[in-house]
Design a protein around this motif. Sequence first.
Motif, PDB file in Angstrom:
ATOM      1  N   LEU A 336      58.426  43.572 -46.554  1.00  0.00           N
ATOM      2  CA  LEU A 336      57.795  44.832 -46.167  1.00  0.00           C
ATOM      3  C   LEU A 336      57.076  45.503 -47.336  1.00  0.00           C
ATOM      4  O   LEU A 336      55.942  45.967 -47.202  1.00  0.00           O
ATOM      5  CB  LEU A 336      58.837  45.786 -45.582  1.00  0.00           C
ATOM      6  N   VAL A 337      57.741  45.571 -48.476  1.00  0.00           N
ATOM      7  CA  VAL A 337      57.201  46.334 -49.608  1.00  0.00           C
ATOM      8  C   VAL A 337      56.111  45.570 -50.352  1.00  0.00           C
ATOM      9  O   VAL A 337      55.131  46.164 -50.825  1.00  0.00           O
ATOM     10  CB  VAL A 337      58.334  46.737 -50.575  1.00  0.00           C
ATOM     11  N   VAL A 338      56.252  44.252 -50.446  1.00  0.00           N
ATOM     12  CA  VAL A 338      55.273  43.434 -51.178  1.00  0.00           C
ATOM     13  C   VAL A 338      54.355  42.672 -50.231  1.00  0.00           C
ATOM     14  O   VAL A 338      53.133  42.660 -50.395  1.00  0.00           O
ATOM     15  CB  VAL A 338      55.998  42.447 -52.132  1.00  0.00           C
ATOM     16  N   VAL A 371      47.322  52.892 -47.964  1.00  0.00           N
ATOM     17  CA  VAL A 371      47.602  52.747 -46.539  1.00  0.00           C
ATOM     18  C   VAL A 371      48.368  51.451 -46.271  1.00  0.00           C
ATOM     19  O   VAL A 371      49.269  51.404 -45.422  1.00  0.00           O
ATOM     20  CB  VAL A 371      46.295  52.789 -45.733  1.00  0.00           C
ATOM     21  N   ALA A 372      48.016  50.383 -47.013  1.00  0.00           N
ATOM     22  CA  ALA A 372      48.726  49.115 -46.868  1.00  0.00           C
ATOM     23  C   ALA A 372      50.190  49.263 -47.273  1.00  0.00           C
ATOM     24  O   ALA A 372      51.077  48.640 -46.671  1.00  0.00           O
ATOM     25  CB  ALA A 372      48.045  48.033 -47.706  1.00  0.00           C
ATOM     26  N   ALA A 412      57.578  54.170 -48.463  1.00  0.00           N
ATOM     27  CA  ALA A 412      57.109  55.553 -48.332  1.00  0.00           C
ATOM     28  C   ALA A 412      56.930  56.202 -49.698  1.00  0.00           C
ATOM     29  O   ALA A 412      55.941  56.917 -49.933  1.00  0.00           O
ATOM     30  CB  ALA A 412      58.089  56.361 -47.485  1.00  0.00           C
ATOM     31  N   LEU A 413      57.854  55.959 -50.615  1.00  0.00           N
ATOM     32  CA  LEU A 413      57.762  56.545 -51.956  1.00  0.00           C
ATOM     33  C   LEU A 413      56.573  55.977 -52.733  1.00  0.00           C
ATOM     34  O   LEU A 413      55.848  56.715 -53.409  1.00  0.00           O
ATOM     35  CB  LEU A 413      59.064  56.297 -52.722  1.00  0.00           C
ATOM     36  N   LEU A 414      56.364  54.669 -52.651  1.00  0.00           N
ATOM     37  CA  LEU A 414      55.247  54.043 -53.361  1.00  0.00           C
ATOM     38  C   LEU A 414      53.905  54.525 -52.785  1.00  0.00           C
ATOM     39  O   LEU A 414      52.965  54.806 -53.539  1.00  0.00           O
ATOM     40  CB  LEU A 414      55.343  52.519 -53.255  1.00  0.00           C
ATOM     41  N   VAL A 418      50.777  56.740 -54.646  1.00  0.00           N
ATOM     42  CA  VAL A 418      49.369  56.313 -54.690  1.00  0.00           C
ATOM     43  C   VAL A 418      48.457  57.323 -53.997  1.00  0.00           C
ATOM     44  O   VAL A 418      47.397  57.696 -54.515  1.00  0.00           O
ATOM     45  CB  VAL A 418      49.213  54.919 -54.035  1.00  0.00           C
ATOM     46  N   LEU A 419      48.856  57.786 -52.815  1.00  0.00           N
ATOM     47  CA  LEU A 419      47.967  58.593 -51.985  1.00  0.00           C
ATOM     48  C   LEU A 419      48.011  60.086 -52.292  1.00  0.00           C
ATOM     49  O   LEU A 419      47.067  60.812 -51.953  1.00  0.00           O
ATOM     50  CB  LEU A 419      48.303  58.379 -50.504  1.00  0.00           C
ATOM     51  N   LYS A 420      49.077  60.555 -52.911  1.00  0.00           N
ATOM     52  CA  LYS A 420      49.179  61.989 -53.166  1.00  0.00           C
ATOM     53  C   LYS A 420      48.052  62.471 -54.064  1.00  0.00           C
ATOM     54  O   LYS A 420      47.407  63.494 -53.795  1.00  0.00           O
ATOM     55  CB  LYS A 420      50.531  62.301 -53.816  1.00  0.00           C
ATOM     56  N   THR A 421      47.780  61.737 -55.139  1.00  0.00           N
ATOM     57  CA  THR A 421      46.706  62.142 -56.052  1.00  0.00           C
ATOM     58  C   THR A 421      45.338  61.965 -55.405  1.00  0.00           C
ATOM     59  O   THR A 421      44.429  62.768 -55.614  1.00  0.00           O
ATOM     60  CB  THR A 421      46.761  61.319 -57.348  1.00  0.00           C
TER      61      THR A 421
END
Length: 450
Positions: A336-338, A371-372, A412-414, A418-421
């Motif tokens: 899932l994560v990779v 998004v990925a 969700a954390l990763l 990435v997307l917050k900034t």
Amino acid sequence: MNQTTPSTPPPGKGKSTVLSRGSYAEALRIGEILRKETVGGALLVAAAVIALIWANSPASDSYFALRDFKIGYEPWHLELSLGAWAADGLLAIFFFLVGLELKREFVAGDLRQISKSIVPVAAAAGGVVVPALIYVAINLTSPETLRGWAIPTATDIAFAVAVLAIIGSHLPSALRIFLLTLAVVDDLIAITIIAFFYTSDLDVTPLLLALIPLGIYAFLAHKYRHFFGMKASAAWVILLPLGVVTWALVHASGIHATVAGVLLGFAVPVIRSQAAGGPDAGPGLAEIFEHRFRPISAGIAVPIFAFFSAGVAVGGWEGLGSALADPVALGIIVGLVVGKPIGILGVTWLLTKATRAELDKSFKWIDVFGVALLAGIGFTVSLLVAELSFGQGSLHDDHAKVGILGASVLAALLATAVLKTRNRQYREAEALEKVDADQDGIPDVYQERN
């Protein structure tokens, strides 16, 4: 403003774009869906947390007694535990909406154009294949756990959208549509996998009998204006019992009953324009049913399923360490994560190279990567496949749930990192879009023609 003159130069002479901005009507519709799924995602997470706390509390026996309490009528193969009713019954409502959404997207939505649908569909396929291969590679020396290869292939719409709503409210609409399409296509692939790979002891008789109420349902759904006039409520009263009978017969056949939900969703008509077939003819039965059933799915069905499926007795730090050491949990987490980001981003990039297209100028590759990462949140369907793979309450099923929960939180954390900034950088652009509108109230960026 002249609608035929773009306000910005084309992305490249003779080159097409991928993940380009869709129509304004589609952006509004997707925005409405995302708002509803955000509430559902919050309820889903809350239900899962309550289940985890209860299952690991001194009162854990009462949780498992509630989950395993049986109710129903055995001659119809419907004497099921409450947990099974949630997985087989309530989750069918969720998949009914998946069927509705898929049909609407590919019949009346922007994705009816092959040029727009090929990228998210192919990316979703990559996001299914790569995690499955990673899981198989990790579990290759453990044949008894290979059955769980499909667990890390699905993306949870509600969970992912809830995270996106919190961290990415100003991201381009094309990215949000991309995530929603990925998740919906993922679910279609997952339900196909369930139908073909997780069906045992198939009973052909009830399966053939299910075609009768399904056929009547489809006929009346397409002719509902003729039989019921404009009263959709009358259509709902007639069609719902037919849908329940179809579900019961599919369940009795041995095929997972959520497949019936998708088939019933596909059978509902999507009305296009009277002239050329666009989405502007007014609400069809699919849209009416979506408004009726989405709150039930997001607010009741999926959270209850999460409550009965996410409860696993971890057994403290020692138990957690034992679960994470299991190749089942490890394969799920890495898948899932990779695997999800590699599959989705890799296929999208390869398509741009193979077709000599360019990424739409409204965002960057780092946005697609974020998004990925979000697509690595596999929860609802992953929990369902885990139960089908190993049996509810088994050791591998418990370890799979630990892996699913851990991977979903990590993804969700990763994605947030990435997307917050990136989200901050889109605030001004979104504000300009809202201001830059003609008298018709439609932002000019949706009226450009490249």
